[in-house]
Design a protein around this motif. Structure first.
Motif, PDB file in Angstrom:
ATOM      1  N   ARG A  41      11.077   5.890   2.709  1.00 34.17           N
ATOM      2  CA  ARG A  41       9.782   6.248   3.272  1.00 34.17           C
ATOM      3  C   ARG A  41       9.086   5.030   3.868  1.00 34.17           C
ATOM      4  O   ARG A  41       8.474   5.118   4.936  1.00 34.17           O
ATOM      5  CB  ARG A  41       8.899   6.866   2.188  1.00 34.17           C
ATOM      6  N   ARG A  42       9.161   3.889   3.182  1.00 33.48           N
ATOM      7  CA  ARG A  42       8.548   2.670   3.713  1.00 33.48           C
ATOM      8  C   ARG A  42       9.242   2.235   4.996  1.00 33.48           C
ATOM      9  O   ARG A  42       8.592   1.762   5.932  1.00 33.48           O
ATOM     10  CB  ARG A  42       8.614   1.554   2.660  1.00 33.48           C
ATOM     11  N   MET A  43      10.545   2.397   5.045  1.00 35.39           N
ATOM     12  CA  MET A  43      11.254   2.038   6.267  1.00 35.39           C
ATOM     13  C   MET A  43      10.865   2.952   7.427  1.00 35.39           C
ATOM     14  O   MET A  43      10.694   2.493   8.567  1.00 35.39           O
ATOM     15  CB  MET A  43      12.764   2.104   6.031  1.00 35.39           C
ATOM     16  N   TRP A  44      10.711   4.233   7.136  1.00 33.29           N
ATOM     17  CA  TRP A  44      10.425   5.203   8.190  1.00 33.29           C
ATOM     18  C   TRP A  44       8.988   5.092   8.695  1.00 33.29           C
ATOM     19  O   TRP A  44       8.721   5.234   9.892  1.00 33.29           O
ATOM     20  CB  TRP A  44      10.702   6.611   7.676  1.00 33.29           C
ATOM     21  N   HIS A  45       8.035   4.866   7.779  1.00 33.84           N
ATOM     22  CA  HIS A  45       6.621   4.901   8.143  1.00 33.84           C
ATOM     23  C   HIS A  45       6.003   3.517   8.357  1.00 33.84           C
ATOM     24  O   HIS A  45       4.888   3.439   8.884  1.00 33.84           O
ATOM     25  CB  HIS A  45       5.820   5.634   7.051  1.00 33.84           C
ATOM     26  N   VAL A  46       6.674   2.439   7.956  1.00 31.19           N
ATOM     27  CA  VAL A  46       6.116   1.100   8.132  1.00 31.19           C
ATOM     28  C   VAL A  46       7.011   0.237   9.031  1.00 31.19           C
ATOM     29  O   VAL A  46       6.558  -0.327  10.027  1.00 31.19           O
ATOM     30  CB  VAL A  46       5.911   0.398   6.768  1.00 31.19           C
ATOM     31  N   THR A  47       8.291   0.159   8.677  1.00 34.72           N
ATOM     32  CA  THR A  47       9.187  -0.757   9.393  1.00 34.72           C
ATOM     33  C   THR A  47       9.473  -0.273  10.814  1.00 34.72           C
ATOM     34  O   THR A  47       9.333  -1.033  11.779  1.00 34.72           O
ATOM     35  CB  THR A  47      10.495  -0.921   8.615  1.00 34.72           C
ATOM     36  N   LEU A  48       9.912   0.966  10.955  1.00 38.45           N
ATOM     37  CA  LEU A  48      10.268   1.455  12.287  1.00 38.45           C
ATOM     38  C   LEU A  48       9.080   1.504  13.251  1.00 38.45           C
ATOM     39  O   LEU A  48       9.239   1.153  14.432  1.00 38.45           O
ATOM     40  CB  LEU A  48      10.922   2.837  12.173  1.00 38.45           C
ATOM     41  N   ALA A  60       0.824  -1.209   0.000  1.00 38.95           N
ATOM     42  CA  ALA A  60       0.000   0.000   0.000  1.00 38.95           C
ATOM     43  C   ALA A  60       0.857   1.256   0.000  1.00 38.95           C
ATOM     44  O   ALA A  60       0.556   2.236  -0.697  1.00 38.95           O
ATOM     45  CB  ALA A  60      -0.928  -0.013   1.217  1.00 38.95           C
ATOM     46  N   ALA A  61       1.954   1.234   0.775  1.00 43.96           N
ATOM     47  CA  ALA A  61       2.850   2.396   0.791  1.00 43.96           C
ATOM     48  C   ALA A  61       3.518   2.591  -0.559  1.00 43.96           C
ATOM     49  O   ALA A  61       3.691   3.724  -1.025  1.00 43.96           O
ATOM     50  CB  ALA A  61       3.894   2.212   1.885  1.00 43.96           C
ATOM     51  N   ALA A  62       3.893   1.492  -1.228  1.00 42.00           N
ATOM     52  CA  ALA A  62       4.513   1.604  -2.554  1.00 42.00           C
ATOM     53  C   ALA A  62       3.532   2.144  -3.577  1.00 42.00           C
ATOM     54  O   ALA A  62       3.899   2.937  -4.457  1.00 42.00           O
ATOM     55  CB  ALA A  62       5.050   0.241  -2.988  1.00 42.00           C
ATOM     56  N   MET A  63       2.268   1.736  -3.481  1.00 45.26           N
ATOM     57  CA  MET A  63       1.254   2.248  -4.410  1.00 45.26           C
ATOM     58  C   MET A  63       0.997   3.729  -4.199  1.00 45.26           C
ATOM     59  O   MET A  63       0.630   4.450  -5.137  1.00 45.26           O
ATOM     60  CB  MET A  63      -0.039   1.458  -4.244  1.00 45.26           C
ATOM     61  N   ASP A  64       1.194   4.197  -2.971  1.00 46.32           N
ATOM     62  CA  ASP A  64       1.036   5.625  -2.675  1.00 46.32           C
ATOM     63  C   ASP A  64       2.254   6.438  -3.074  1.00 46.32           C
ATOM     64  O   ASP A  64       2.279   7.658  -2.843  1.00 46.32           O
ATOM     65  CB  ASP A  64       0.739   5.830  -1.194  1.00 46.32           C
ATOM     66  N   GLY A  65       3.271   5.774  -3.614  1.00 53.36           N
ATOM     67  CA  GLY A  65       4.443   6.489  -4.089  1.00 53.36           C
ATOM     68  C   GLY A  65       5.582   6.565  -3.087  1.00 53.36           C
ATOM     69  O   GLY A  65       6.553   7.300  -3.316  1.00 53.36           O
ATOM     70  N   ALA A  66       5.510   5.817  -1.986  1.00 49.09           N
ATOM     71  CA  ALA A  66       6.571   5.865  -0.985  1.00 49.09           C
ATOM     72  C   ALA A  66       7.765   5.051  -1.466  1.00 49.09           C
ATOM     73  O   ALA A  66       7.613   3.908  -1.907  1.00 49.09           O
ATOM     74  CB  ALA A  66       6.065   5.322   0.349  1.00 49.09           C
TER      75      ALA A  66
END
Length: 350
Positions: A252-259, A242-248
């Motif tokens: 950005r995926r590491m900062w907003h999903v992984t961490l 979902a984050a990749a589809m939003d252009g992250a």
């Protein structure tokens, strides 16, 4: 109007008869007595839970016995911190406790006036802060790095290489560092072969705190990533998609999903690490004590060993260990409270 079977003349049916209890219910009532109502808020009675979980309780019983025997029963020996304990006044050390004179808080007053104690405490706190800043974030970074590796075989090999030093003893770790950074090590010999003056990092008291931090990182950083990798494995791939589809992008995926997924685990391990602040190590420092001197290598664990085992001052060593344990518990409670203020669970819930 025709009447159906079992109906009244007014067309209504009589109330259904109460069914007789089945044989299974009658047997259970005869065996266990009348069924007990659930507790408040739908909670199951503790006797029912005891019968239901008796297999699990029997499985954990040996662990509980070992925990009581080796972790809680020895706590009774802290009574010698308030005595002038002499193990030779009786036939064995246990009965000697009952024959040793009481001195109150004399051992604690002696500890406050001892400059060697404060030197060991200072070294312990400095090493804790240094390892918290330099060592604690490294397993997190390694877990993120390994998690980003796509090929499973490469990931497995990298994990095996990082895990391996954890199984080395501190004797082997210190020996490896001695062969690399010592006065007769590889680096010193290479510099001397090219006309440079060699160096001996293993005997430099000023850099000793950085040396032991590097040793701890090399030995245990790979092992510390296991918990973080387990937490990352529980993160749903749908969030990344979902984050990749939003252009992250990757960062950005590491900062907003992984961490955010690692945040509860980081808070828990940080609370435990703060509670262990006064236990920075023992064998690692004892092995290098003669090389750098007591002033640089003395920490609270080695200080207790030196006073209690080497000097035979058991009461004073017990007093220092007791104070160390009480401060550790207070640090755990304070750090856990701080984790609650940040919205994390910590070691236990509110």
């Amino acid at each position: 109007m025709s009447l159906t079977a079992g109906s009244r003349p007014d067309g209504t049916r009589p109330p259904a008869a109460v069914e007789e209890p089945t044989a299974a219910v009658a047997t259970a009532v005869a065996k266990n007595g009348m069924p007990r109502k659930a507790g408040k808020a739908g909670k199951v009675h503790w006797r029912i839970r005891l019968r239901r979980d008796r297999a699990l309780i029997l499985m954990t019983l040996p662990v509980i016995v070992l925990l009581l025997l080796f972790n809680y029963v020895p706590l009774l020996g802290n009574v010698v911190a308030f005595q002038d304990y002499d193990p030779y006044v009786s036939s064995n050390g246990v009965t000697a406790i009952f024959h040793s004179p009481w001195v109150g808080v004399e051992q604690f007053s002696r500890m406050v006036d001892d400059p060697l104690f404060w030197g060991a405490a200072k070294n312990t706190i400095v090493l804790f802060v240094l390892q918290l800043v330099l060592f604690f974030p490294i397993p997190i970074a390694l877990a993120l790095l390994i998690n980003s590796v796509i090929r499973p075989r490469v990931r497995a090999v990298a994990q095996a290489i990082m895990y391996l030093p954890h199984f080395f003893s501190w004797v082997l770790v210190v020996t490896v560092f001695q062969q690399i950074f010592g006065g007769a090590g590889i680096i010193a010999q290479t510099l001397e072969d090219h006309g440079w003056s060699g160096f001996d990092l293993m005997t430099n008291a000023d850099l000793f705190k950085y040396l032991v931090t590097a040793q701890a990182v090399w030995k245990d950083a790979g092992w510390g990533i296991i918990v973080f990798l387990a937490a990352l494995a529980a993160v749903s791939t749908d969030l990344y998609e979902a984050a990749a589809m939003d252009g992250a992008g990757r960062w950005r995926r590491m900062w907003h999903v992984t961490l955010p997924a690692l945040r509860p685990v980081i808070a828990l391990l940080l609370v435990l690490r703060v509670g262990d602040a006064l236990s920075v190590g023992f064998e690692q420092f004892l092995l290098q004590r003669d090389a750098v001197g007591v002033g640089a290598s003395e920490v609270l664990d080695t200080y207790v060993w030196n006073m209690g085992i080497q000097n035979g001052d058991f009461s004073y060593a017990a007093a220092v260990g007791l104070v160390k344990g009480v401060i550790g518990v207070c640090l755990v409670l304070a750090a856990n409270k701080f984790a609650h203020l940040l919205g994390e669970q910590g070691v236990y819930k509110k």
